[in-house]
Enzyme design. Structure first.
Site, PDB file in Angstrom:
ATOM      1  N   SER A 178      68.779  54.950  44.232  1.00  0.00           N
ATOM      2  CA  SER A 178      68.658  56.399  44.432  1.00  0.00           C
ATOM      3  C   SER A 178      68.558  57.088  43.088  1.00  0.00           C
ATOM      4  O   SER A 178      69.050  56.576  42.067  1.00  0.00           O
ATOM      5  CB  SER A 178      69.877  56.936  45.183  1.00  0.00           C
ATOM      6  OG  SER A 178      69.889  58.356  45.198  1.00  0.00           O
ATOM      7  N   TYR A 191      78.940  57.884  46.735  1.00  0.00           N
ATOM      8  CA  TYR A 191      77.588  57.405  47.033  1.00  0.00           C
ATOM      9  C   TYR A 191      76.842  57.075  45.744  1.00  0.00           C
ATOM     10  O   TYR A 191      76.204  56.012  45.624  1.00  0.00           O
ATOM     11  CB  TYR A 191      76.832  58.474  47.821  1.00  0.00           C
ATOM     12  CG  TYR A 191      75.378  58.157  48.115  1.00  0.00           C
ATOM     13  CD1 TYR A 191      75.025  57.294  49.136  1.00  0.00           C
ATOM     14  CD2 TYR A 191      74.358  58.767  47.380  1.00  0.00           C
ATOM     15  CE1 TYR A 191      73.691  57.021  49.416  1.00  0.00           C
ATOM     16  CE2 TYR A 191      73.022  58.502  47.651  1.00  0.00           C
ATOM     17  CZ  TYR A 191      72.705  57.629  48.676  1.00  0.00           C
ATOM     18  OH  TYR A 191      71.377  57.364  48.946  1.00  0.00           O
TER      19      TYR A 191
END
Length: 288
Positions: A178, A191
């Protein structure tokens, strides 16, 4: 193709979310982006989180290039059945396996079921993930932290370790990282940590397998803001409606815009690429 630049206000109370409830639905297939070919003809791919979002787009794109696809999903049965239907319209086989990748025994069973049905594994895409917004680290619970790491980091490790028993020279592993692994996120701290771990895992495993002369490549794709079920299930209505507007291209990306990177990395066109990360993020410049 004209993609949405903003979205209606919406929120889902279940996580990681249902694609069929989203407005508008994410674009996971488009003839301009996803053309028929034979880049992956005869190959078998396992794709975690393949029922929706980026995973669904990759599943369809792989099928369009001739691969049989095993879609692993948590409990989103309606989304999974639709993904299977879309894959099979491309002329290849699709198997659905429901369960939680944070469970090592489930991950082992996914691999064994794939070998039992297809006899081999050529591509592993570790894509499934969860994310939960938290604006104050003091309020980030042990339960949330464990769930995020067990799914995103442990699940990636468990699936990879199990698959390594069957991957042969020419096979590849592709991990979904990500943009937040490189730039961080003030409200997705746990995350972001898991995605940073996945980048390090990609680099470390690729080096080990290259030096071991295994012929197995390991790479990653680092998406920016992509319109998937994680978004309305994670953020409030206002953030969802403005999702992606702060990027240089002033919009969120669609899953179909990510799929080509996964096809490329799985194909022979990427035979000299391992340990790398492709950034699909709408123009954000990041280090790494």
């Amino acid at each position: 193709m004209n993609f949405p630049t903003s979205f209606p206000k919406q929120h889902q109370n279940h996580h990681p979310g249902f694609q069929y409830e989203m407005n508008p639905m994410p674009i996971c297939d488009d003839a301009v982006y996803n053309r028929k070919g034979e880049l992956l003809k005869g190959k078998t791919a396992i794709i975690t989180g393949g029922d929706s979002g980026i995973g669904r787009a990759v599943s369809i794109a792989y099928a369009n290039q001739g691969a049989d696809v095993v879609i692993v999903y948590l409990n989103e049965q309606k989304d999974a059945e639709e993904a299977k239907r879309l894959v099979e319209t491309k002329g290849t086989k699709c198997t659905l396996i429901a369960g939680d990748i944070s469970d090592v025994n489930f991950c082992n069973s996914v691999v064994e079921k794939t070998i039992s049905e297809y006899g081999k594994i050529d591509i592993l895409v570790n894509n499934a993930a969860v994310q939960y917004e938290c604006t104050d680290i003091k309020q980030l619970s042990d339960e949330q932290f464990d769930r995020t790491f067990k799914t995103n980091a442990y699940g990636t490790f468990y699936m990879t370790r199990a698959a390594m028993n069957y991957l042969k020279s020419g096979a590849c592993i592709i991990n979904t990282a990500s943009i937040v692994a490189f730039k961080g996120s003030a409200t997705l701290i746990d995350y972001s940590m898991t995605k940073g771990a996945i980048v390090a895992f990609t680099r470390s495993l690729s080096t080990a397998l290259a030096k071991g002369k295994t012929g197995i490549r390991v790479n990653a794709v680092a998406p920016g803001p992509i319109w998937t079920p994680l978004i309305p299930s994670c953020f409030d209505e206002t953030k969802t409606s403005q999702f992606g507007e702060d990027m240089p291209m002033a919009r969120a990306g669609q899953p179909v815009e990510c799929a080509g990177a996964y096809v490329f990395l799985a194909s022979e066109n990427a035979s000299y690429i391992t340990g790398q990360t492709i950034h699909v993020n709408g123009g954000e410049i990041v280090n790494g």
